[in-house]
Scaffold this active site. Sequence first.
Site, mmCIF file in Angstrom:
data_model
loop_
_atom_site.group_PDB
_atom_site.id
_atom_site.type_symbol
_atom_site.label_atom_id
_atom_site.label_comp_id
_atom_site.label_asym_id
_atom_site.label_seq_id
_atom_site.Cartn_x
_atom_site.Cartn_y
_atom_site.Cartn_z
ATOM 1 N N GLU A 124 -1.223 71.927 26.276
ATOM 2 C CA GLU A 124 -2.146 71.677 25.177
ATOM 3 C C GLU A 124 -3.375 70.852 25.554
ATOM 4 O OE1 GLU A 124 -1.868 73.055 22.221
ATOM 5 O OE2 GLU A 124 -0.018 74.069 22.843
ATOM 6 N N SER B 179 47.794 61.174 -22.046
ATOM 7 C CA SER B 179 48.510 59.902 -21.946
ATOM 8 C C SER B 179 47.844 58.901 -21.021
ATOM 9 C CB SER B 179 49.946 60.147 -21.481
ATOM 10 O OG SER B 179 50.660 60.867 -22.468
#
Length: 876
Positions: A86, A484
């Site tokens: 690059e 319960s």
Amino acid sequence: MKLFKTFLVLCFLGAILGTAAVVGLYFYIKPDLPSVTVLKDVRLQTPMRIFTQDGKLISQYGVKRRIPVKLEDVPQEMIDAILATEDSRFYEHHGIDPIGMGRAVLSLVLTGEKRQGASTLTMQLARGFFLTREKTYIRKIKEIFIAWHMEQELSKQEILELYLNKVELGHRSFGVGAAAQVYYGKSLSELTLAQIATIAGLPKAPSALNPISGPERSVERRRVVLLRMLDEELISRAQFDEAVAAPVTARKHGAEIEVHAPYLADLIYSEMVEMYGKEEAETGGYEVYATANSKIQTDAQQAVVRNLHDYDERHGYRGPLGYLWNAPEDTELAPLSDVPDPVSAQRADWSEQAILKALESVQRLSPLVPAVVLQVHEQSIDVLDADGQQHTIDWANLDWARPYITDSRQGEDPKQASDITSAGAVIYIRQQDEQWRFAQLPEVSGALIALDPHNGAAQAVIGGYSYYQSQFNRATQAKRQVGSNIKPFIYSAALDAGYTVASIMNDAPINQWNSATGVAWRPKNSPAEYDGPIRMRVALGKSKNVVSVRLLRGVGLYKTAEYLERFGFQRDEIPRDETLALGSGSHTPLEVARGMSSFANGGYLIQPHFIDRVENEYGKVLWQAEPVWACDPCNRKQANTSKLDDKEAQLAAILGTDVAAGEDAEQQVKRPAPRVISEQNAFLIANMMHTGVQANGSWSNKTYWMGTGWRAKNLLKRDDLSGKTGTTNDSRDAWFTGFNGELVTTAWVGFDDMNRNLGRSTRNQNLINRNPDRFNWIGNAMIGSESGSHAAQPAWIYFMQQALADTPESPIQVPDDIVRVRIDRTSGKLTRRTDHTTLFEYFIKGTEPTVYVLDNDVIDPAQEDEANTPEPEEIF
């Protein structure tokens, strides 16, 4: 000479005009240039990552995949490959490369096309942060000025590090760290030269050149990168030849998830969005640490999955997903995609590759693996799974599969494998105890939530069988009737109103006529057995419905309803009728676990929370949970953990400061949680629930009785557990909540379709033969109507067996102002006897009985008719 002077004047004027133009352009675009502050504090859009308390990755949120890396952690080969490809003169220019720029201008003049961009690495970074990819002159000019500006404010090393973390590399990966994970499932240090070159070649065209979308073009680009490295003498010819010849090994990888906890991750994500907003939460680079430990969370997931399979197996096999060949002519199963007519197809028509292709259309939900039955033997089958592996499933992992008829009816026990399946059938298999097992996707749902009762920190959150099957989190969102499981709160209200653990209640049928409706209300025990006068402790342990109703009446309906609000239950969700005593109210497992925590922690209402802390990518703590604690006064200080101190040290090193590890770590003073019941009340309820999870009394003296949750102690072999079962009318919901001093856990099982009940299962002799000890039956061997003890408690047991393994017992401690006196087992009165007709009982000081039982009133169960004593085999 005159012409030469004219030329010099023109050059001078040109220079002045050029300089003026450049200056003019600079001031024209100056408003668009980033400020020095922005350049010094460039923020990467990093996804949020969620970890368990011990640092295992749970999930990652954010569209962009980025794993920030420091420059010193990037392999030199990666840096060389990027720069060679690059910007080979990166360290020689000041953001603009005159040679590259001149080459681009010459190309434009000669061809009239913008073939070369001449962008330096700094210019690419400027474009990535502040500009777009559009090819216009004004964009290029802005790019040049921003690059020059960046070079003035940042060092080359800072620019390179930003580039390596910012550059787009395809498949939503940004930065080389993320690309290594996405394409290869590796860290940067694990990459080969060929893989490094592949990633380094992506910035030019990440969508087209990546090795997943365009493997051939990626190979060509990799060669270009390697040639540049060879030209720059960064690699040898031998390295070049080896890397060029390397095969393409890339495939798409997700985040490196270490712990499967999607329901917990989703909860935390929602809280982070609420705290920071969606965009900020997903891009701010937050590292969120859950309160849950990875081991306990995993134990909970496995417990829920195993329990749902247990329920599913004892109710029978519903048949295959489909057929590839040898399908029955009357089959009504929808054909799999791209599968020829399975009725006429034969095994010879299917190659292994074709089978695997067909299995790709079958949904895969862990731990289920799609498979095809290849061959059926007398008591085993051979299968090929979706991963291309062949397995033999033996009879012990196959014989559960009797036919499903309804939720309450099962077919005959299978005698051979052909009674269960046939070759060509598409099925599921799963691993259990390191063996492959015949399986199916359970239709029943379940949830589990575990909390630290001291501060409400969630230890485990399981919202269903699979998040990928249903995102509905039943642990925190499902409002279901609690049955319960409400009774401990009713009994707590009774103690607060003056009842004692030894108060005698009448366990007898209730028949109340309602003149308004013309219907009699007849609450019944389940099973419909009545013991007459009974102590409160025994009534709770046996879960006597009519006693709960009588206690509600004794305390008062509205007073009891208001009392339940103390435990965090919402006012509008508490029924204002006597069905409240039987659990007709609907609450989430999280709400139930929170309420039950008050009995485990001495009477405080904690606030559940799921996030321990939030850090930035450098380990700096941005937010720390400040829970309320079950203590009063809370005068002890606790320093931040050593892990936080280490993070502070890391941050100091990154910033180059002299801050020592832990120097400014905050000292946190615990905030007290509100007290909602007395410590004595909490202890007595926990102690009553303790007898509900074990066998009590003496069998030989006929004082033996078993709590509805007796399997807890029988299987966990611990003496520090308390718990309560819960079952609603028609068994639509099954619950079990239990705890010791350190962990409160609620398990729930039911169908998402609230009109569907859990049914019952009959004896499967194949399973009984392998487990003849009836008192150890659990899982798919249980028989009878589904209830809290059958359907939900096994998940709790599976979980607690692992979560409490190798931990010391932590019973609820006896508080001050609790006395223990000997009472008569039947009447609850004081006694001077010391035989099996007596026992020691706890009372709040001042409430203990004052009257002694008369000798003539003592009832000796050992002298009663044996027919009146229930055998333990009948108690389930």
